[in-house]
Design a protein around this motif. Structure first.
Motif, mmCIF file in Angstrom:
data_model
loop_
_atom_site.group_PDB
_atom_site.id
_atom_site.type_symbol
_atom_site.label_atom_id
_atom_site.label_comp_id
_atom_site.label_asym_id
_atom_site.label_seq_id
_atom_site.Cartn_x
_atom_site.Cartn_y
_atom_site.Cartn_z
ATOM 1 N N ASP A 148 -12.115 -10.102 -25.007
ATOM 2 C CA ASP A 148 -12.891 -9.283 -23.781
ATOM 3 C C ASP A 148 -14.027 -8.908 -24.546
ATOM 4 O O ASP A 148 -14.038 -8.024 -25.405
ATOM 5 N N HIS A 149 -15.284 -8.779 -24.074
ATOM 6 C CA HIS A 149 -16.263 -8.254 -24.382
ATOM 7 C C HIS A 149 -17.615 -8.473 -23.193
ATOM 8 O O HIS A 149 -17.564 -9.346 -22.283
ATOM 9 N N ASP A 150 -18.492 -7.297 -23.121
ATOM 10 C CA ASP A 150 -19.293 -7.655 -22.246
ATOM 11 C C ASP A 150 -20.833 -6.843 -22.711
ATOM 12 O O ASP A 150 -21.917 -7.708 -23.155
ATOM 13 N N GLU A 160 -22.380 -2.342 -26.150
ATOM 14 C CA GLU A 160 -23.268 -1.243 -26.393
ATOM 15 C C GLU A 160 -22.117 0.207 -26.032
ATOM 16 O O GLU A 160 -22.759 1.084 -26.226
ATOM 17 N N GLY A 161 -21.041 -0.187 -25.972
ATOM 18 C CA GLY A 161 -20.066 0.860 -25.899
ATOM 19 C C GLY A 161 -19.949 1.751 -24.402
ATOM 20 O O GLY A 161 -19.745 2.812 -24.178
ATOM 21 N N ILE A 162 -20.342 0.996 -23.533
ATOM 22 C CA ILE A 162 -20.690 1.560 -22.185
ATOM 23 C C ILE A 162 -19.996 0.823 -20.846
ATOM 24 O O ILE A 162 -19.698 1.365 -20.007
ATOM 25 N N ALA A 222 -15.275 -3.311 -21.423
ATOM 26 C CA ALA A 222 -14.844 -4.371 -21.482
ATOM 27 C C ALA A 222 -13.892 -4.847 -22.682
ATOM 28 O O ALA A 222 -12.972 -5.292 -22.892
ATOM 29 N N CYS A 223 -14.572 -4.394 -23.775
ATOM 30 C CA CYS A 223 -13.805 -4.657 -25.159
ATOM 31 C C CYS A 223 -12.604 -3.947 -25.368
ATOM 32 O O CYS A 223 -12.432 -3.119 -24.590
ATOM 33 N N SER A 224 -11.817 -4.693 -26.093
ATOM 34 C CA SER A 224 -10.223 -3.847 -26.417
ATOM 35 C C SER A 224 -10.145 -4.102 -27.913
ATOM 36 O O SER A 224 -10.839 -3.760 -28.656
ATOM 37 N N THR A 275 -14.440 5.017 -31.529
ATOM 38 C CA THR A 275 -15.809 4.443 -30.711
ATOM 39 C C THR A 275 -14.961 3.034 -30.073
ATOM 40 O O THR A 275 -13.668 2.957 -30.298
ATOM 41 N N THR A 276 -15.865 2.516 -29.223
ATOM 42 C CA THR A 276 -15.222 1.103 -28.768
ATOM 43 C C THR A 276 -15.410 0.076 -29.929
ATOM 44 O O THR A 276 -16.054 0.184 -30.697
ATOM 45 N N THR A 277 -14.419 -1.281 -29.750
ATOM 46 C CA THR A 277 -14.508 -2.032 -30.959
ATOM 47 C C THR A 277 -15.854 -2.642 -30.722
ATOM 48 O O THR A 277 -16.179 -3.010 -32.001
ATOM 49 N N CYS A 278 -16.626 -2.971 -29.785
ATOM 50 C CA CYS A 278 -17.973 -3.442 -30.013
ATOM 51 C C CYS A 278 -18.949 -2.561 -30.713
ATOM 52 O O CYS A 278 -19.745 -3.130 -31.426
ATOM 53 N N GLN A 279 -18.564 -1.181 -30.862
ATOM 54 C CA GLN A 279 -19.441 -0.213 -31.680
ATOM 55 C C GLN A 279 -18.836 0.034 -33.116
ATOM 56 O O GLN A 279 -19.275 0.843 -33.723
HETATM 57 S S1 FES Z 1 -18.269 -4.415 -24.783
HETATM 58 FE FE1 FES Z 1 -18.925 -3.036 -23.351
HETATM 59 S S2 FES Z 1 -17.796 -1.305 -24.303
HETATM 60 FE FE2 FES Z 1 -17.456 -2.634 -25.609
#
Ligand code: FES
Ligand code: HEM
Ligand code: SF4
Lengths: 250, 237
Positions: free
Chosen positions: A55-57, A60-62, A65-67, A80-84
């Protein structure tokens, strides 16, 4: 960087899953963790294999969606979030384990993607205000003391990612639910539903099959937005207050 | 349409139902019953230390426990009242602990392949410690209250000699000391947890609560263990 990835692969909700091992090469330390997975998926597609679902969207960490549980940590080794999360947090030659959120209330849909609609139903149970909204009201119309505004904002930062559930040894959703309850319960706008909100959201949380809190504190350590453990204490206080109040009204 | 939600009039279940059916409510039952047991244990520990002042004072204290509240209360009424409260607290605590633990385990059926043991340290010690304490309570009552499993001849009304008998056996000392160490760990996490459950914890009070929990745990463990140590060293005989 050259890395060995051990990734949870599961065809669908009913299939048995297992860890599969992949080698990825040419990873730059400036890539995000998701870009590293994109690199793996491009290779898998070229080889005619099924890419890893994750999952991702916003990236930007906001958005929340990412896990991914990375080496046993929800969202990996940094707060931080996985995307960041960037690949500079890893070393050349590392072996990295990548698993989905684990909780019976978050069943796996495919590979690393889990169903988090249980959170939506907790929100539907009370994570809103009933006042009619419209255009943004004049900022001074409803005065909010600064400490309350700060507290509400701190809790409003929750992006609903579910890392707290993934990290909790009991698969509890207390940190998420407390963030949502406290966010609205400290504000005058949230006052009309102050009691029903906490009672209904906690009841829905139980209904979804999340565990209970044993104050292990893993949720607050994992939360990318720094929602503190004491939020759970505040929600317990709200719940007890609401229970007493509702009992008095009968 | 909007207000209809806020002013909903559907009947809510009774307060007891709400509390018992909710994970937060059941945790409140644990916290309240835990605090009741904790208060009792503080008094119990202080009472036990009288063993250091000889058989006369200790046995007289045991007798006094049966006459508290007279003439308003009959002989042993107060003691039985305390016993009933304690049994209710122990049962409520253990049943909630069992039900909550089952819910927790069901909520996390599959483990991570990459393990992090620290995550469940406190939770596991509370569960194991709780089971040890539950078994201990049963043994303790059968040993020194009813005398059923007491080593040597149990004498009603002579608690001093009974205590000396128990702590003159190696297993009496082992069971007791292990249970008291478990109690210390249980209270260290439990006291602070109860404050969070009951909503009295806060950012500013956190350090103080953790300190009080640690001090309480240490005092109770040391105070209780002082009794078998007294017998083992021959100070109490
Ligand atoms: S993809 Fe949106 S917070 Fe990580
Ligand atoms: C019958 C024996 C006992 C069992 C099975 C038991 C079990 C447990 C368990 C499983 C927990 C929850 C831990 C968690 O949520 O992390 C707990 C909490 C607690 N226990 Fe016990 N325990 C027992 C005896 C005692 C005693 C004798 C005391 C007295 C001091 C006590 C005081 C507490 C307190 C204060 C809590 C915290 C409640 C909360 O988290 O809100 N327990 N116990
Ligand atoms: S409380 Fe933190 S970890 Fe939990 S859902 Fe919200 S942002 Fe994610």
């Amino acid at each position: 960087m050259k890395l060995t990835l051990r990734v949870w692969r599961q065809q669908n909700a009913d299939a048995d899953g297992a860890m599969s091992t992949y080698e990825v090469d040419g990873i730059s330390s400036d890539m995000s963790f998701l870009e590293m997975l994109d690199t793996l998926n491009e290779e898998l597609i070229l080889r005619g294999e099924d890419p890893v679902a994750f999952d991702h969207d916003c990236r930007e960490g906001i958005c929340g969606a990412c896990s991914l549980v990375i080496n046993g940590d929800a969202h990996g080794p940094e707060r931080t979030t996985t995307c960041q999360l960037h690949m500079r947090s890893f070393k050349d030659g590392d072996t990295i384990d990548v698993e989905p959120w684990r909780a019976s209330a978050f069943p796996v849909i495919k590979d690393l993607v889990v169903d988090r609609t249980a959170f939506d139903r907790i929100i539907q149970a009370g994570g809103y205000i009933t006042a009619p909204t419209g255009a943004a009201p004049e900022a001074h119309a409803t005065p909010v003391p600064k400490p309350d505004a700060d507290l509400a904002f701190e809790h409003a930062e929750c992006i609903g990612c579910g890392a707290c559930v993934a990290a909790c040894p009991n698969g509890a959703a207390m940190l998420f639910t407390s963030a949502k309850v406290n966010h609205l319960n400290v504000l005058p706008q949230g006052a009309p539903e102050r009691e029903t909100r906490v009672l209904d959201m906690v009841a829905q949380m139980d209904e979804e099959g999340f565990g209970g809190c044993t104050l292990a504190g893993e949720c607050a350590t994992a939360c990318p937005k720094g929602i503190p453990l004491v939020s759970i204490t505040s929600m317990n206080k709200e719940w007890l207050r609401a229970t007493r109040k509702v009992a008095k009204q009968r | 349409m909007y207000m209809a939600l806020a002013t909903r009039t559907d009947r809510r279940p009774s307060i007891a139902r709400t509390v018992w059916d909710s994970s937060v409510g059941k945790k409140t039952v644990m916290a309240v019953s835990g605090v009741i047991m904790l208060l009792y244990l503080v008094a119990h520990m202080i009472g036990n230390l009288k063993i250091y002042f000889g058989a006369g004072e200790f046995n007289a204290y045991g007798h006094w426990l049966r006459t508290v509240g007279e003439p308003f209360m009959h002989y042993e009424w107060t003691l039985w009242l305390i016993r009933v409260v304690l049994v209710v607290a122990v049962v409520a605590h253990a049943v909630s602990a069992y039900q909550l633990s089952r819910r927790d385990i069901r909520a996390r059926p599959s483990k991570y392949v990459h393990k992090k043991p620290r995550a469940s340290y406190a939770t596991r010690t509370m569960r194991w410690g709780g089971i040890i304490l539950g078994l201990f309570i049963v043994w303790h009552v059968l040993d020194l209250t009813t005398g059923t499993v007491h080593p040597g001849g149990f004498q009603e009304g002579h608690p001093y000699q009974n205590v000396v008998d128990t702590f003159s056996t190696w297993y009496g000392n082992v069971i007791y000391i292990v249970a008291m160490l478990a109690l210390g760990l249980h209270i260290r996490h439990g006291f602070w947890s109860a404050a969070q459950t009951l909503g009295v914890g806060s950012r500013t009070r956190d350090r103080a609560l953790k300190t009080v929990a640690g001090v309480l745990a240490l005092l109770l463990t040391a105070g209780f263990i002082a009794v078998p140590v007294g017998v083992m060293t021959g100070v109490v005989s």
